[in-house]
Structures are given as structure tokens and as C-alpha cells.
Scaffold this active site. Structure first.
Site, PDB file in Angstrom:
ATOM      1  CG  ASP A  47      -2.253   0.643   0.992  1.00 31.06           C
ATOM      2  OD1 ASP A  47      -2.278   1.880   0.919  1.00 31.06           O
ATOM      3  OD2 ASP A  47      -3.278  -0.058   0.891  1.00 31.06           O
TER       4      ASP A  47
ATOM      5  CG  HIS B  27      -5.412   3.692   1.164  1.00 36.11           C
ATOM      6  ND1 HIS B  27      -5.050   2.385   0.937  1.00 36.11           N
ATOM      7  CD2 HIS B  27      -6.684   3.805   0.721  1.00 36.11           C
ATOM      8  CE1 HIS B  27      -6.059   1.741   0.380  1.00 36.11           C
ATOM      9  NE2 HIS B  27      -7.075   2.575   0.231  1.00 36.11           N
TER      10      HIS B  27
ATOM     11  CG  ASN C  19     -14.020   1.559  -4.238  1.00 36.21           C
ATOM     12  OD1 ASN C  19     -14.387   0.455  -3.870  1.00 36.21           O
ATOM     13  ND2 ASN C  19     -13.106   2.244  -3.596  1.00 36.21           N
TER      14      ASN C  19
ATOM     15  CB  SER D 127      -9.523   0.656   0.031  1.00 40.64           C
ATOM     16  OG  SER D 127      -8.965   0.878  -1.224  1.00 40.64           O
TER      17      SER D 127
END
Length: 308
Positions: A57, A91, A182, A245
Site C-alpha cells: 500500500d 491509506h 469502487n 479498500s
């Protein structure tokens, strides 16, 4: 050399709401997903002990009080090519916290609060990165002999190099959890979630309904909570985020619980096992349709219900 669009991988879009008034020194709170799916009831069987999860990530807040005790000390930054995978986006820290924030009575707690996180920074502060940094992250995680890899990122384009790395990890018995994407139910699941060697996760909301933003496709494996998820962000802070996520690390956390209580298992065996205990959607327009719900809503496994 300029990277082509198809050579880029980025964070899947997500909604973020900073939370003020909560800090790592206030009484611990639990997110709705922990409470509604009774995750705490399964901690008596295992809390992720002995399970190593690589989070590929934006890195991780290495000093966050809810994270630092569960971080392995050999993470890596493939953006800057050094051994400091600090998070300059937020994130990655949120994903890590959802999986394994410590059960220390303060701040918040993750699904598998005794699992260990290997932070791998393959995305820059703006949430993007080249396929090369993702591939290197996967290959390095394989070298570190992790049990689970989670990637809440995606691209609409197939990449042979990315697929080869995924297949290598899969061949070593590593579970790969990937966010579905998404861009809505009309769009197919993103890569690497679309690869058959991964476990792809879409999102549900607090009412256990499928979220409008989740991608669909026949390669979908499970649904998991991904709306208004509270977790860690840098500078000893917290935020609520929504997106696949967020549902992806919840599912990875459930796998870590299973590994510590039932034992480590292959992708196929884990999917078969979890599928026996999933919750099903009630929405008649989506319920029972594989491309919308996969095998159903993933929940932790109660080992006392299992029969050899």
C-alpha cells in the site's frame, strides 16, 4: 521514460472523514463492523497469533500506538528504494489498523489484533505507483515468507508481470486478498482482484447491504464491511473511510483469525470453509447472484462448529 496509463496502479477511490476527539490515549472503541459481526466472540479461539500479513500500500505509520507493537521491523519502501516504509498518504495505515490494530484498551482495535503486519510501500503519497513497484512488493513479500498479502489497489488493465507475481505467491501457499474496485456494479472487478489466484472482496454497509460503489463480476469471492470503517491514520490519528479498500483488510483479518484458530490452509480450502458460514444478501435484486455477492458476507469462523 514516461509510464503509460496501463503501467500505473493506484489506490481504489475511497471516502475519508477525519475523526477528531479520538486519540491513542482515550478509551478503546470498536467499529460497527466488529460489533455487528460479533468479531470479539471469536477472539477466544485465536486473535491472529503467528500470522504474518504483508500490506502492499502507501506504507504505514510506524510509530502509531495502535500499530507499532504489531509491525514487523523489516518493511520496505519500493517507491524510494529504502527500508523506511513510512506512510505519507494515510491509506496504508488505515488498512493495517483494520487488520491488526492492538487490543490495548485504547484508541481502536483491529479484526485480528495479534497478527503481525509487514508494511510494504509500493504506492506514493498521491496514491499511485508503477506496476513495477507492486510486482517488487509481491516478490519481496514472498521472500519474507508471509502468510497473507493484502492489496487495496487496482488497475483496469491486465499485466503479465503482475499476474506472474500473483501466481508465484499463490504457488507458495500465500493467500492474496484484493479489493474489487469502487466504480460501481456495472463495472467489472479490477486487477489484481480479477485474477483467479486471489480472493476478491467487495463492500457492504452498516445495514449489511451491498454498497453502490462496489464493482461486480463472476470472479467476486466475498463481501465484507467497507462503509464508514474507523481505523488508524498517521500522526497518532484516526479516520473513517469507505471503499472496497476497507472491506478487503476486514476479510484478510478474518483469514488471520482462522489461521490462528483452525490452522493455515490453501486459498481453495479457505474459500470453501468460509462459504459455509457466510451471511447472504437480502436485497432481491442482488441476493443469490454470484457477480454481486460472491459466496456471501464473510464472517469469522467458530472452530467449535467445524467437523473433521
Amino acid at each position: 521514460m514516461t509510464l503509460l496509463k496501463r503501467d500505473r496502479v493506484s489506490l481504489l477511490p475511497y471516502i475519508k472523514e477525519n475523526i477528531y476527539g479520538l486519540n491513542p490515549y482515550t478509551d478503546q472503541i470498536t467499529g460497527w463492523e466488529i460489533n455487528k459481526l460479533n468479531v470479539k466472540d471469536y477472539w477466544k479461539y485465536g486473535m491472529g497469533e503467528g500470522v504474518k500479513v504483508a500490506v502492499i500500500d502507501t506504507g504505514c505509520d510506524l510509530d502509531h500506538p495502535d500499530l507499532k507493537d504489531n509491525l514487523l521491523d523489516n518493511g520496505y519502501d519500493f517507491i524510494n528504494d529504502n527500508d523506511d516504509p513510512s506512510d505519507d498518504n494515510g491509506h496504508g495505515s488505515h488498512v493495517a489498523g483494520t487488520i491488526a490494530a492492538s487490543n490495548n484498551g485504547l484508541g481502536m482495535v483491529g479484526v485480528a489484533p495479534k497478527a503481525k503486519i509487514l508494511p510494504i510501500k509500493s504506492l506514493a503519497g498521491d496514491g499511485s505507483g508503477g506496476l513495477k513497484s507492486i510486482v517488487l512488493g509481491i516478490l519481496w513479500a514472498v521472500e519474507q515468507k508471509v502468510d497473507i498479502i493484502t492489496m487495496s489497489l487496482g488497475t483496469p488493465y491486465h499485466s503479465k508481470a503482475l499476474h506472474d507475481a500473483v501466481k508465484l505467491a499463490h504457488s507458495r501457499g500465500i493467500l492474496l486478498f484484493c479489493a474489487a474496485g469502487n466504480s460501481g456494479y456495472r463495472d467489472n472487478i479490477m486487477y489484481p482482484a480479477r485474477y483467479p489466484e486471489t480472493i476478491s472482496i467487495a463492500a457492504i454497509d452498516e445495514k449489511l447491504n451491498r454498497t453502490d460503489f462496489s464493482c461486480s463480476g463472476n470472479s467476486l469471492d466475498f463481501l465484507a464491511p467497507g462503509h464508514n470503517i474507523l481505523s488508524c491514520v498517521p500522526d497518532d490519528s484516526y479516520a473513517k473511510m469507505s471503499g472496497t479498500s476497507m472491506s478487503n483488510p476486514f476479510a484478510a483479518g478474518c483469514a488471520a483469525l482462522a489461521f490462528s484458530s483452525v490452522g493455515k490452509m490453501s486459498r481453495r480450502k479457505l474459500i470453501d470453509l468460509f462459504s459455509k458460514y457466510t451471511l447472504k444478501l437480502k436485497d432481491p435484486s442482488h441476493a443469490g447472484i454470484v457477480k454481486y455477492e460472491g459466496n456471501g458476507i464473510i464472517v469469522p469462523i467458530n472452530p467449535s462448529l467445524l467437523h473433521n
